[in-house]
Each structure stands twice: as structure tokens, then as C-alpha cells.
Design a protein around this motif. Sequence first.
Motif, PDB file in Angstrom:
ATOM      1  N   LEU A 148       0.834  -1.203   0.000  1.00 45.49           N
ATOM      2  CA  LEU A 148       0.000   0.000   0.000  1.00 45.49           C
ATOM      3  C   LEU A 148       0.869   1.254   0.000  1.00 45.49           C
ATOM      4  N   GLY A 149       1.965   1.236   0.748  1.00 44.36           N
ATOM      5  CA  GLY A 149       2.886   2.372   0.764  1.00 44.36           C
ATOM      6  C   GLY A 149       3.428   2.661  -0.629  1.00 44.36           C
ATOM      7  N   PHE A 150       3.804   1.601  -1.339  1.00 45.35           N
ATOM      8  CA  PHE A 150       4.274   1.759  -2.714  1.00 45.35           C
ATOM      9  C   PHE A 150       3.196   2.408  -3.578  1.00 45.35           C
ATOM     10  N   ALA A 151       1.957   1.946  -3.434  1.00 45.58           N
ATOM     11  CA  ALA A 151       0.850   2.474  -4.239  1.00 45.58           C
ATOM     12  C   ALA A 151       0.601   3.950  -3.939  1.00 45.58           C
ATOM     13  N   VAL A 152       0.637   4.321  -2.659  1.00 45.62           N
ATOM     14  CA  VAL A 152       0.412   5.722  -2.276  1.00 45.62           C
ATOM     15  C   VAL A 152       1.493   6.620  -2.880  1.00 45.62           C
ATOM     16  N   GLY A 153       2.754   6.196  -2.771  1.00 45.90           N
ATOM     17  CA  GLY A 153       3.845   6.980  -3.336  1.00 45.90           C
ATOM     18  C   GLY A 153       3.716   7.144  -4.841  1.00 45.90           C
ATOM     19  N   ALA A 154       3.350   6.052  -5.526  1.00 51.48           N
ATOM     20  CA  ALA A 154       3.213   6.096  -6.981  1.00 51.48           C
ATOM     21  C   ALA A 154       2.048   6.990  -7.404  1.00 51.48           C
ATOM     22  N   VAL A 155       0.918   6.861  -6.720  1.00 52.86           N
ATOM     23  CA  VAL A 155      -0.272   7.635  -7.091  1.00 52.86           C
ATOM     24  C   VAL A 155      -0.054   9.127  -6.836  1.00 52.86           C
ATOM     25  N   PHE A 156       0.496   9.466  -5.682  1.00 54.33           N
ATOM     26  CA  PHE A 156       0.714  10.887  -5.364  1.00 54.33           C
ATOM     27  C   PHE A 156       1.755  11.509  -6.303  1.00 54.33           C
ATOM     28  N   SER A 157       2.789  10.738  -6.663  1.00 54.75           N
ATOM     29  CA  SER A 157       3.789  11.235  -7.604  1.00 54.75           C
ATOM     30  C   SER A 157       3.162  11.478  -8.970  1.00 54.75           C
ATOM     31  N   THR A 158       2.274  10.576  -9.379  1.00 54.50           N
ATOM     32  CA  THR A 158       1.566  10.737 -10.644  1.00 54.50           C
ATOM     33  C   THR A 158       0.704  12.003 -10.628  1.00 54.50           C
ATOM     34  N   ILE A 159      -0.004  12.210  -9.521  1.00 56.68           N
ATOM     35  CA  ILE A 159      -0.848  13.403  -9.403  1.00 56.68           C
ATOM     36  C   ILE A 159      -0.003  14.670  -9.509  1.00 56.68           C
ATOM     37  N   ALA A 160       1.159  14.674  -8.845  1.00 58.11           N
ATOM     38  CA  ALA A 160       2.041  15.848  -8.900  1.00 58.11           C
ATOM     39  C   ALA A 160       2.439  16.156 -10.340  1.00 58.11           C
ATOM     40  N   GLY A 161       2.797  15.123 -11.097  1.00 56.58           N
ATOM     41  CA  GLY A 161       3.187  15.318 -12.487  1.00 56.58           C
ATOM     42  C   GLY A 161       2.042  15.778 -13.368  1.00 56.58           C
ATOM     43  N   VAL A 162       0.880  15.148 -13.201  1.00 59.29           N
ATOM     44  CA  VAL A 162      -0.282  15.486 -14.032  1.00 59.29           C
ATOM     45  C   VAL A 162      -0.754  16.910 -13.754  1.00 59.29           C
ATOM     46  N   VAL A 163      -0.786  17.294 -12.469  1.00 56.55           N
ATOM     47  CA  VAL A 163      -1.209  18.658 -12.121  1.00 56.55           C
ATOM     48  C   VAL A 163      -0.227  19.682 -12.691  1.00 56.55           C
ATOM     49  N   GLY A 164       1.072  19.373 -12.583  1.00 54.96           N
ATOM     50  CA  GLY A 164       2.079  20.277 -13.127  1.00 54.96           C
ATOM     51  C   GLY A 164       1.897  20.510 -14.612  1.00 54.96           C
ATOM     52  N   MET A 165       1.665  19.420 -15.356  1.00 55.31           N
ATOM     53  CA  MET A 165       1.441  19.536 -16.793  1.00 55.31           C
ATOM     54  C   MET A 165       0.147  20.268 -17.099  1.00 55.31           C
ATOM     55  N   ASN A 182       6.145  20.735 -21.697  1.00 55.98           N
ATOM     56  CA  ASN A 182       5.209  20.456 -20.603  1.00 55.98           C
ATOM     57  C   ASN A 182       5.409  19.073 -19.989  1.00 55.98           C
ATOM     58  N   VAL A 183       5.541  18.040 -20.825  1.00 55.93           N
ATOM     59  CA  VAL A 183       5.656  16.683 -20.280  1.00 55.93           C
ATOM     60  C   VAL A 183       7.040  16.406 -19.720  1.00 55.93           C
ATOM     61  N   GLY A 184       8.061  17.131 -20.216  1.00 51.14           N
ATOM     62  CA  GLY A 184       9.408  16.918 -19.715  1.00 51.14           C
ATOM     63  C   GLY A 184       9.785  17.888 -18.617  1.00 51.14           C
ATOM     64  N   ASP A 185       9.750  19.182 -18.965  1.00 53.96           N
ATOM     65  CA  ASP A 185      10.231  20.198 -18.026  1.00 53.96           C
ATOM     66  C   ASP A 185       9.253  20.497 -16.898  1.00 53.96           C
ATOM     67  N   ASP A 186       7.980  20.134 -17.066  1.00 48.69           N
ATOM     68  CA  ASP A 186       7.011  20.450 -16.020  1.00 48.69           C
ATOM     69  C   ASP A 186       6.534  19.183 -15.299  1.00 48.69           C
ATOM     70  N   ALA A 187       5.894  18.280 -16.038  1.00 49.65           N
ATOM     71  CA  ALA A 187       5.396  17.051 -15.411  1.00 49.65           C
ATOM     72  C   ALA A 187       6.546  16.209 -14.870  1.00 49.65           C
ATOM     73  N   GLY A 188       7.609  16.054 -15.683  1.00 50.26           N
ATOM     74  CA  GLY A 188       8.748  15.261 -15.236  1.00 50.26           C
ATOM     75  C   GLY A 188       9.441  15.880 -14.037  1.00 50.26           C
ATOM     76  N   MET A 189       9.622  17.197 -14.090  1.00 50.65           N
ATOM     77  CA  MET A 189      10.259  17.895 -12.974  1.00 50.65           C
ATOM     78  C   MET A 189       9.421  17.804 -11.708  1.00 50.65           C
ATOM     79  N   ALA A 190       8.097  17.920 -11.830  1.00 50.44           N
ATOM     80  CA  ALA A 190       7.219  17.848 -10.658  1.00 50.44           C
ATOM     81  C   ALA A 190       7.317  16.481  -9.990  1.00 50.44           C
ATOM     82  N   ALA A 191       7.274  15.405 -10.790  1.00 51.73           N
ATOM     83  CA  ALA A 191       7.395  14.058 -10.242  1.00 51.73           C
ATOM     84  C   ALA A 191       8.771  13.858  -9.604  1.00 51.73           C
ATOM     85  N   ASP A 192       9.796  14.440 -10.226  1.00 57.72           N
ATOM     86  CA  ASP A 192      11.165  14.323  -9.727  1.00 57.72           C
ATOM     87  C   ASP A 192      11.305  14.972  -8.348  1.00 57.72           C
ATOM     88  N   LEU A 193      10.866  16.221  -8.226  1.00 59.60           N
ATOM     89  CA  LEU A 193      11.011  16.916  -6.940  1.00 59.60           C
ATOM     90  C   LEU A 193      10.092  16.334  -5.881  1.00 59.60           C
TER      91      LEU A 193
END
Length: 678
Positions: A85-102, A221-232
Motif C-alpha cells: 500500500l505504501g508503494f501504491a500511495v507513493g506512486a499515485v501521489f507522484s503521478t498526481i504531482a506530475g499530471v497537475v504540473g502539466m 510540458n511533459v518533460g520540463d514540467d510534469a517530469g520535474m514535478a514528479a522528480d522533486l
Amino acid sequence: MDLSFLLQNKLLVTVAAGILSILYALFLSYKVLSNARGDKKMNDISDAIAEGASAYMKRQYSVVAVIGVIIFAILYFVFNPITALGFAVGAVFSTIAGVVGMSIAVRSNIRTAQAAKNGLSQAFNLAFKGGAVTGLMVAGLALLSVSGFYWMLEKYAPGNLQPLIALGFGGSLISVFARLGGGIFTKSADVGTDMVGKIEKGIPEDDPRNPGVIADLVGDNVGDDAGMAADLFETYVITAVAAMILGNLTFPGNQAVLFYPMLIGAISIVASIVGTWFVRLRGTGIMNALYMGLIASIFVSLTGFYFLTAAIFPNGIGAISSLSLFYTSIIGLVITIGMVVITEYFTSKKFSPVKTIANASSTGHGTNVIAGLAVSMKSTMAPILLIAGAILVSFNLAGLYGIAIAAMSMLSLAGIIVAIDAFGPITDNAGGIAEMAGMDSKVRGITDPLDAVGNTTKAITKAYAIGSAGLAALVLFASYTQELTKNGKALEIAAFSLSDPFVIIGLFIGGALPYFFAALAMEAVGKASVAVVDEVRRQFKEIKGLMEGKAKPEYAKAVDIVTKAAIKEMILPTAITVLAPIVVGFGLGPKALGGMLVGSIVTGLFLGISMTTGGAAWDNTKKYIEEGNLGGKGSFAHAAAVTGDTVGDPYKDTAGPAINPMIKVLNIVALLIASFLI
């Protein structure tokens, strides 16, 4: 300062801070979206960018979801449901960060272009608000995921921190895919589009006649924004989790060491929000306006850290005084300032490194590349000395936990740092829309300087992320050794001697991994760029009237080609990153794995800093010449600068930044399997 409520409700405060950051980001989104979108031609271009970005993100996360489900199942059966479940939470929240950034970036770009009609100040303010949405979302989601999930662990699995490691792993995995896939997309589109448009056809950047131009703008957008958001997001989560785990291993039974990193994050979220209020453009000092926000955030954070540390550790901890811990938090902020100053020096048009590359461009393509490589290599020394000094002082003040707190203090400013970064892709897209829509030249005269500053801020954030990744990975490595010690054969297994051949073998393998990973990323950009070049050439050849502006290019075909190539090419490097610690750990043992982790941190830091800084210097060299220096656009120096920029693009936006999550994935997978190695 009365901190009694904070101390009595630590988890509630950290969760509330995360929610506050998200709510304020949503408020800023409302402010951004209330601005005018411009005319129909601008909207058609903006909609095409948004459609292409959404199509790529859907396809990327469809592939990642399949891999994520497989890993979730493995963790479920090998460990336990809570770890999975911890893995799933981390993956989902990271995805949300990237999608919102884009999502906010593709809605801010057209509004920034429209605002540029009214002047520099309006365009700057709007672009920064769009970037602040991404920054505050990243910081808020990261803190909320860690504190909220820890709150759940306290209720259902008290004392078990292993699921937090899985939480970090989930964020790291998504980050590697987002950074690598997005980086391959953005740079293959950029390189392929420029190779034909600028060099072969002699048309301007973002010219609407170029079939690859929409793919290029989507890539921002998908590299410099979504990718960067997921990275940070991932870097923030990993740093917080590593600090908590190391604190728990070093000071078992002391709950304060678990809450302290999260409370540092909570204070800096408030500081970042306050910092956004100080970003106001006066005259044409774009960078100065951004720095005012950063300085305000640092000042508020320092004040909060002082009172927090005194309240939560009134008598210190062990042999460490309260004041010593506070000093380590200062060190984290000093590293942030230092990385900003160093990176700006090596990448800004105002200073000698960029001007040196520009002067070299006047004698040819080869001399431009040689000068750029030299600058990229030189740019590693100062950041490494800064990080090394910070590690030494932090360790002397408060041991390994002090290093962890310095790293957390540094990452706690992610909200304002990402805000400063994310405004770059927005202004880049705004300039593209202005060019494609045939807007007045004065609009491009406003978006171009914003874009040039954006190149520098993007480089600063990448250097910031890589520097913090080095500290976080070091803390993860310390946690790995502590985990080995905890499980029995203390001195035997956790002693990594350079006279041990297994340690040396591990060091060699780990040192080679960032190079091999970066090489695969560079090759991926090269392969995808060829496909883009072929498609752009085909359209210029087969679509009658395209070069004369009488026919419309088939933009969607170029977007689709780049999407397929990026998705295909991101799989192998990511798989190697996840499997390498498992193969080395179970094949050669825990000592070799420890050596591999150290080797990857050392070479990864140098390679990551060199690539991101050097690439940005090449990019701004081109912009420096395009301003009219050394002959301006169309000159021999400009042609050489375009070549350098083409080389630097995959350096700074694909391979370099992807090394950051790569070295942390290696370390966190090692930490996950540590208990199985003895």
C-alpha cells in the motif's frame, strides 16, 4: 513563540500544512484561469499543445500502471499488504504531482502570451503564478503523503517504518519514468524539429510551417514540467523518509526524531507561500524578482526552524545539543543558496562561461562543442566542494542525523524552488504560441527574455535536485548500513573496506551505472530524433505549399511518433535501475551492494551536475547570440551555437536530470532488500 499546539498535535499540523499548500495552489489556479485566453488562432495552437500533452501522459501512465501493478503484487506477497500500500500511495501521489504540473502549464501558456500584450510585468506575474501552482502542489502532496501515511502506520502498524521505504520507492519509480520518458519526448522533438527547421530550411524557432513544432511545445510540458514535478516530489519524499528512518535507527524509541523532519517541511510550506507574495517585478530585473521570493522563504523558514528545534529538542538529543541541530538546518538552506548562485554563474548570459562558449562559436561548430564540454566539466567542482563541506560540518555538529536534517531543510524549500522553475516551460510555450499565431514582435520581445531566465531557473532546479539527491542518497546509504547492523552480523557485514575485492567490484559497477544509464537516455533521444527528422522532411517534401505557408502541417503525426519512441525507450534504463541492486545484492552480497551504492552516488553527482549545467550554458549561448551578439541570427556563430544547443538539449533535459531519481532508486531498492541479504 508558543508552539504547544504544534507539539501536542504534530501529525495533525504536518497533514494540515500539506492540505494548506494544495488549497493555496488551487486558489492560484483559479486566479490564473480567470485571465483571458486570446484569439481563436492562439486557442487553436494552445489546444493542440494540451491535446498532445494529454495523449502522451495517458499513454505513459498506462504503461507505468502495468509495471506498477506487478511491483505492487511482488511487495504484497514478499513483504505485506501495508508495504504494498505504501508503494501504491507513493506512486499515485507522484503521478498526481506530475499530471497537475502539466495541466496547469498547458493552461497558463496561452494566458501568458495574451498578458504579454500588456507588458513584461503582467506576463511575468501570470507565468510565475502558474509555476507556483506546480511548486505548492509538489510540496503539499509530498508532505501529505509522508505524514498522512505515517499517521495510518501509527494506528495500524506502530513501530513499522518499512512501508515508508516502499512509499519512497513508489514515488521514485514514477519519477524515473516521468523524467526519462518526458525527457526523451521533449528533447527528441526539440532536436528533430530544429535540425530541419533552423538548419536545413532556415526558418525561425516555433515557426508554424514546421510540422514538429507542436511536438516540441508539448515536450516542454511533459518533460520540463510534469517530469520535474514528479522528480522533486520523489526527492522530497525520499529525503523525509530517509531522515525519519535514520533517526529511528540512530535514536530508537525517540519519537521526536521522526516528527522533526516532517515539521521542518510544514514550516517551509508556510514560508514558501509567504515567499510567493514577495515575487514582484520592478523594471526588467526578472531574476531579482524571483530571488526576492526565495530570500523571503529562507528568512521565514530559518525563524521557524529556530523555535521548532528549541521546542522539540529542549535538552538536545543524546550528545547533540538543540543549537547544533538548528545549525544543521541552516546548512541545508546555505546549500540551496550556494547551488542557486553557482548554477546561475555557469548558465546565465551575464557571466563569462556562456560568453566564452559564444566567443568559441565564432570559430566553428567544433570549438563551440569543446568550450561547452569544458564549461560543463568545470561546473562540477564548486557544487561538489559545497556539498562536501556541508556533509563535513553537519556530521561534526550532529552525526549522520545532522546530514539527514540538512538534506531535509534543503528539500523543504521545494515549493518555492519548483515555483521558480515551473514558470520557465510556461514562458517557453508562450513564446511559441506568439510566434505561431503571428503576434506582434513586441510580444516575442517580452517572452524571449522570460524564456532565457527560465532556462537558468530550470538549470538551478536540476542542480538543486541533484545536489539534494546526493545528500538523500548518502542518508539512504547510511540507513542501509544501519539496517545491516540491526539485523545481526554487525561489524562483519556493514564494514565496507577498500581492501575487500567485493567492495571494489561494487564501486566499479556503481560508478559505471550512471554513465550507462545516461548513454541509454542519450541514444534514445538520438533514435527518436531521427524519426522526427524523417517525418518533418517528408511533410516539407510531400505537402505542397507548406514552405510558402499556404498549407497546414500534420502536427499530430509528429506528436504520435515522438510519443511512441519515448514510451518504448524509457523501459530498459528504468528496468536496469530497479534490477541492478537486486542482482548485485543477491549475486555478490551486501558488501558489493554497498560499494555499488557509493559508486553510483559519486559518479551520478558529477555526471548529473555536468550535464544539466553544461546543457543550459549551451542553450543560453544560442540565446545570447540571437540577441544580436557576434553577428546575431543567421551568422556563422549562430549556426555553431545551434549545434551546441542540439548537443546540450539531451544533456540538460533527458540524461542529466534522470540521474537524480536513478541513484535514489538504486539506494531505496537496496534498503528494501537489506534484511534478506544476511
